[in-house]
Design an enzyme around this catalytic site. Structure first.
Site, PDB file in Angstrom:
ATOM      1  CB  VAL A  44      -3.872   6.460  -5.275  1.00  0.00           C
ATOM      2  CG1 VAL A  44      -2.564   6.190  -6.032  1.00  0.00           C
ATOM      3  CG2 VAL A  44      -5.060   6.312  -6.218  1.00  0.00           C
ATOM      4  CB  CYS A  45      -1.715   7.988  -0.570  1.00  0.00           C
ATOM      5  SG  CYS A  45      -1.820   9.517  -1.473  1.00  0.00           S
ATOM      6  CB  THR A  46      -3.939   3.528   1.302  1.00  0.00           C
ATOM      7  OG1 THR A  46      -4.516   4.658   1.983  1.00  0.00           O
ATOM      8  CG2 THR A  46      -3.958   2.325   2.230  1.00  0.00           C
ATOM      9  CG  LEU A  49       2.390   5.771   1.934  1.00  0.00           C
ATOM     10  CD1 LEU A  49       1.432   6.520   2.845  1.00  0.00           C
ATOM     11  CD2 LEU A  49       3.818   6.234   2.172  1.00  0.00           C
TER      12      LEU A  49
END
Length: 210
Positions: A44-46, A49
């Site tokens: 999810v973070c990928t 960002l």
């Protein structure tokens, strides 16, 4: 530490993908978007960002500096950046703070033990040029953020700082706004000579010049 709206955002000095950062000095006279990630190399973070990297021109147009945080080291951040660019089509173009000692995460209350004591939640802080916290959002680790909504909220904050108005439900830029109830009718006529639509004495909708 529990942070609240209107408080001064805590300052800190920490390493990042853009080198050492002293937070208040880095912000300068800009608005800031400070958002955290549970850890590196998470799916999810990928996506998040990559999205902020794509939206960098939109943040620049609003005078907002984005800055992220993850509780891993800078070398790991740089390796992750390669994955972000390859999978999302956009490389990091803003700092990502390294917080392996969790100093900043603890300072901003990003660890919620009842949710998961081992990672940070997806915290969002919008900070104004006076270094005051103006918006706080907290998502659980598995739920990705909606950065279109974050931009919309920033538009509302900046507009309502500049004008004696509030923004109604689901407002987007260019739509009617609400005249502040604190303005008398005479004050409203002076400030909004174009007139308004009065649904109730406390609910006056006005179209602002574009």
């Amino acid at each position: 530490m529990t942070l609240q709206l209107g408080q001064t955002a805590p300052d800190f000095h920490q390493d990042s993908t853009h080198g050492p950062i002293r937070f208040h000095e880095w912000l300068g006279s800009s608005w800031g978007l400070f958002f955290s990630h549970p850890k590196n190399f998470t799916p999810v973070c990928t996506t998040e960002l990559g999205e902020v990297a794509r939206l960098k021109p939109a943040f620049d147009a609003r005078g907002v500096k984005p800055i992220g945080l993850s509780v891993d080291a800078v070398d790991s951040h740089r390796a992750w950046d390669r994955d972000i660019e390859e999978t999302q089509g956009a490389a990091l173009n803003f700092p990502l703070i390294a917080d392996p000692d969790r100093k900043v995460a603890e300072l901003y209350g990003m660890i919620h033990p009842q949710a998961d004591p081992s990672v940070t939640v997806r915290a969002v802080f919008v900070i104004d040029p006076a270094k005051k916290i103006r918006l706080i959002l907290t998502y659980p680790p598995a739920t990705g953020r909606n950065f279109a909504e974050i931009l919309r909220a920033i538009d509302s904050l900046q507009l309502t700082d500049a004008e004696k108005v509030a923004t109604p439900v689901n407002w987007t830029p260019g739509e009617a706004v609400i005249i502040a109830p604190s303005l008398s009718e005479a004050e409203a006529r002076e400030r909004f000579p174009q007139g308004w639509r009065e649904q109730r004495p406390y609910l006056r909708l006005v179209d602002l010049p574009r």
